[in-house]
Design a protein around this motif. Structure first.
Motif, PDB file in Angstrom:
ATOM      1  N   ILE A 211      61.258 -70.052 -60.744  1.00  9.34           N
ATOM      2  CA  ILE A 211      62.681 -69.750 -60.943  1.00  9.34           C
ATOM      3  C   ILE A 211      63.539 -70.558 -59.985  1.00  9.34           C
ATOM      4  CG2 ILE A 211      64.429 -67.940 -60.855  1.00  9.34           C
ATOM      5  CD1 ILE A 211      62.275 -65.942 -61.658  1.00  9.34           C
ATOM      6  N   GLN A 214      63.549 -74.237 -60.836  1.00 11.94           N
ATOM      7  CA  GLN A 214      64.387 -74.547 -61.991  1.00 11.94           C
ATOM      8  C   GLN A 214      65.813 -74.820 -61.540  1.00 11.94           C
ATOM      9  OE1 GLN A 214      63.534 -74.458 -65.663  1.00 11.94           O
ATOM     10  NE2 GLN A 214      65.323 -75.733 -65.329  1.00 11.94           N
ATOM     11  N   HIS A 284      55.241 -69.815 -71.701  1.00 10.20           N
ATOM     12  CA  HIS A 284      55.970 -69.835 -70.443  1.00 10.20           C
ATOM     13  C   HIS A 284      55.984 -71.241 -69.836  1.00 10.20           C
ATOM     14  CE1 HIS A 284      55.303 -65.567 -70.947  1.00 10.20           C
ATOM     15  NE2 HIS A 284      56.098 -65.295 -69.916  1.00 10.20           N
ATOM     16  N   THR A 300      54.176 -69.971 -65.122  1.00  8.01           N
ATOM     17  CA  THR A 300      55.132 -69.146 -64.392  1.00  8.01           C
ATOM     18  C   THR A 300      55.491 -67.891 -65.196  1.00  8.01           C
ATOM     19  OG1 THR A 300      57.159 -70.095 -65.330  1.00  8.01           O
ATOM     20  CG2 THR A 300      56.125 -71.290 -63.506  1.00  8.01           C
ATOM     21  N   VAL A 302      58.508 -67.429 -66.170  1.00  9.46           N
ATOM     22  CA  VAL A 302      59.699 -67.817 -66.934  1.00  9.46           C
ATOM     23  C   VAL A 302      59.291 -68.230 -68.346  1.00  9.46           C
ATOM     24  CG1 VAL A 302      61.723 -69.318 -67.029  1.00  9.46           C
ATOM     25  CG2 VAL A 302      60.799 -68.595 -64.810  1.00  9.46           C
TER      26      VAL A 302
END
Length: 341
Positions: A211, A214, A284, A300, A302
């Protein structure tokens, strides 16, 4: 508190010490703290809890935890882990000339230690007064400047002794650091005074960093050498899904085979690699991590959204890096072998 007094250990959360006692199997994070000679790491850190002093000393004469001395390193950590219920964190301070990448590899991928501890991050301390002198020190052909390498590998940079330099000098140090590592977070301080919440729990080497990575990737840019023969940061983005085996081939050619060269024929030397990629068959985002010849892929937390444009973002830090050539090789490797995908 006097300088020589040992500070008390402050739990990270309200149940810190109790949780540690009741959960001896909880993984313990390790942070590597490095800094070139004179950056104020000469004084070792000792921690006390409830009046007891805990420490484990391991002398490494060559400043490197690898090869023949690795068994001694494992033994020292095992001694610590026998009392792991009393520890919340392990801080490992290296010598001024040490390569933190060699030390990090022990904790990052060593199967003997992986079940009990995990590598949280690499912190490098830079001397604001003498940092530029260290970074510009000439090395014999083929050798990497130790101070530059420490910055390249760092997840957090602490510029210390800022009170000893002018605003212009500090800006020059800051610019030089950023030109080497365009992804790193920079803190500036005096007398090494830093809020521990900014140093601990970085999660720089696990899937939880996806996260935060990113967000960083949205801002990081390719840098230009601020120093002669400097280490730089290169970043690029390629849309679409890729096969995991093709990504492995690209990374292995770059890190292992070292057959990717710049326009002058010099081998591209990658010191640190990070990225978020879209792997076929995975819902993901996958984080890519590399230190010297070691690398790892981890899914991850995410997830890709249904209407989200899938993309692959890579950040490489090293010498002789050419963004366009690396991007071309990446595209040729991951797409040229994908067939109908």
């Amino acid at each position: 508190m006097e300088d020589e007094d040992c500070p008390d250990l402050v739990p990270i959360d309200a149940g810190g010490a109790e949780d540690s006692e009741s959960s001896p199997s909880r993984k313990i994070p390790v942070t590597i703290i490095t800094g070139y000679l004179g950056s104020a790491l000469e004084k070792s850190l000792a921690i006390s809890q409830g009046g007891e002093l805990y420490e484990e000393w391991l002398e490494l004469r060559n400043g490197c935890l690898c090869c023949s001395v690795k068994d001694n390193g494992v033994k020292a950590i095992e001694n610590l882990m026998q009392r792991r219920g009393k520890f919340d964190y392990i801080l490992l301070e290296t010598t001024g000339l040490a390569d933190p990448g060699a030390v990090a590899s022990m904790f990052w991928v060593d199967s003997e230690l992986g079940s009990d501890i995990y590598l949280d991050g690499i912190v490098s301390v830079v001397d604001a007064k003498h940092g530029l002198q260290h970074l510009t020190e000439e090395k014999p052909e083929g050798l990497v400047n130790e101070a530059c390498r420490q910055i390249a590998l760092a997840d957090l940079i602490i510029i210390n002794k800022t009170d000893l330099v002018s605003r212009e000098e500090l800006n020059e140090v800051r610019t030089s650091v950023r030109s080497i590592n365009g992804l790193v977070k920079i803190l500036e301080t005096q007398r090494s005074r830093v809020d521990l919440s900014n140093v601990l729990d970085l999660h720089a080497f696990d899937s939880l960093s996806g996260i935060s990575l990113q967000k960083k990737l949205d801002h990081v840019k390719t840098t230009h050498a601020h120093l002669d023969k400097g280490i730089i940061t290169v970043t690029f983005e390629v849309p679409g899904n890729i096969k995991e085996e093709n990504l492995n081939l690209f990374i292995q050619n770059l890190l292992w085979e070292k057959n990717v060269k710049d326009k002058t024929g010099h081998t591209m030397d990658v010191i640190r690699l990070k990225g978020l990629v879209s792997i076929q068959g995975k819902s993901h985002q996958v984080i890519v991590q590399g230190v010297h010849e070691l690398y790892d892929l981890e899914e991850t937390t995410v997830a890709w959204k249904e209407d989200e444009k899938r993309t692959n973002r890579m950040v490489l830090i090293g010498r002789n890096l050419d963004k366009e050539i690396i991007k071309e090789v990446f595209i040729a490797t991951v797409r040229g072998k994908q067939g109908d995908s």
